[in-house]
Design a protein around this motif. Structure first.
Motif, PDB file in Angstrom:
ATOM      1  N   SER A 109       0.432   4.110   4.456  1.00 23.43           N
ATOM      2  CA  SER A 109       1.091   3.259   3.658  1.00 23.43           C
ATOM      3  C   SER A 109       1.393   2.022   4.231  1.00 23.43           C
ATOM      4  O   SER A 109       1.961   1.119   3.497  1.00 23.43           O
TER       5      SER A 109
ATOM      6  N   ARG B 113       0.864  -1.190  -0.154  1.00 25.24           N
ATOM      7  CA  ARG B 113      -0.022  -0.157  -0.315  1.00 25.24           C
ATOM      8  C   ARG B 113       0.951   1.235   0.041  1.00 25.24           C
ATOM      9  O   ARG B 113       0.570   2.268   0.364  1.00 25.24           O
ATOM     10  N   LEU B 114       2.184   1.153  -0.618  1.00 26.46           N
ATOM     11  CA  LEU B 114       2.880   2.438  -0.462  1.00 26.46           C
ATOM     12  C   LEU B 114       2.273   3.408  -1.203  1.00 26.46           C
ATOM     13  O   LEU B 114       2.102   3.156  -2.362  1.00 26.46           O
ATOM     14  N   ASN B 115       2.316   4.562  -0.491  1.00 24.62           N
ATOM     15  CA  ASN B 115       1.540   5.747  -1.009  1.00 24.62           C
ATOM     16  C   ASN B 115       2.496   6.888  -1.092  1.00 24.62           C
ATOM     17  O   ASN B 115       2.733   7.326   0.133  1.00 24.62           O
TER      18      ASN B 115
END
Length: 163
Positions: free
Chosen positions: A69, A24-26
């Motif tokens: 994230s 989910r790296l944002n």
């Protein structure tokens, strides 16, 4: 001389460290790519250093993205202008992270706070290891000089057996 930073950990293990990028790296659009240098240490390619007068706003924006994230398994984030180089080897990581950051100016944290004069953060520690205007330029190997030294050090060369 100069500033020192000590990161100490004690007690029972709190987490398994990430061995792959968080799914989910944002990141803001001007950031990336991201790489893992070692388990739990995320290296993010960032835009050029904006100056200390603008860093707080930049880190605040980045922290907002990182807070969503799922970085509980990546407790350390390092900003650099070359994530591939920095994450390629442990030597590169240590060189970039700890020669291009000043603990008093370049250590931040996601969800940072001060409580009873003690600083902390709820999310990952963020170290800004980008080149700063006051840093010396990178030392870049000159291929011609490298070839000349190799020739001088080869059998029959004047430096053979010395270097």
């Amino acid at each position: 001389s100069g500033s020192k930073l000590v990161i100490a950990a004690a007690g029972t293990r709190k987490r398994e460290l990430a061995r792959e990028l968080p799914p989910r790296l944002n990141l803001p659009s001007q950031y990336g790519p991201a790489r893992l240098a070692i388990p739990g240490v995320l290296v993010i390619q960032a835009p050029s250093f904006p100056g200390y007068d603008r860093i707080e706003d930049e880190i605040h924006e980045l922290s907002g993205h990182l807070s969503t994230s799922g970085l509980s398994t990546a407790p350390l984030v390092v900003l650099t202008e070359d994530a591939d180089f920095t994450s390629r080897s442990l030597s590169n990581f240590i060189w970039v992270c700890f020669t291009r950051s000043n603990p008093s100016h370049d250590v931040h944290g996601v969800g940072s706070f001060t409580e009873h004069k003690h600083w902390g953060c709820h999310g990952p520690l963020v170290i800004d290891a980008r080149l700063k205007p006051h840093h010396a330029p990178p030392l870049v190997e000159d291929p011609k000089v490298h070839r000349l030294v190799d020739t001088l050090c080869a059998k029959g060369g004047s430096l053979h057996g010395i270097l």
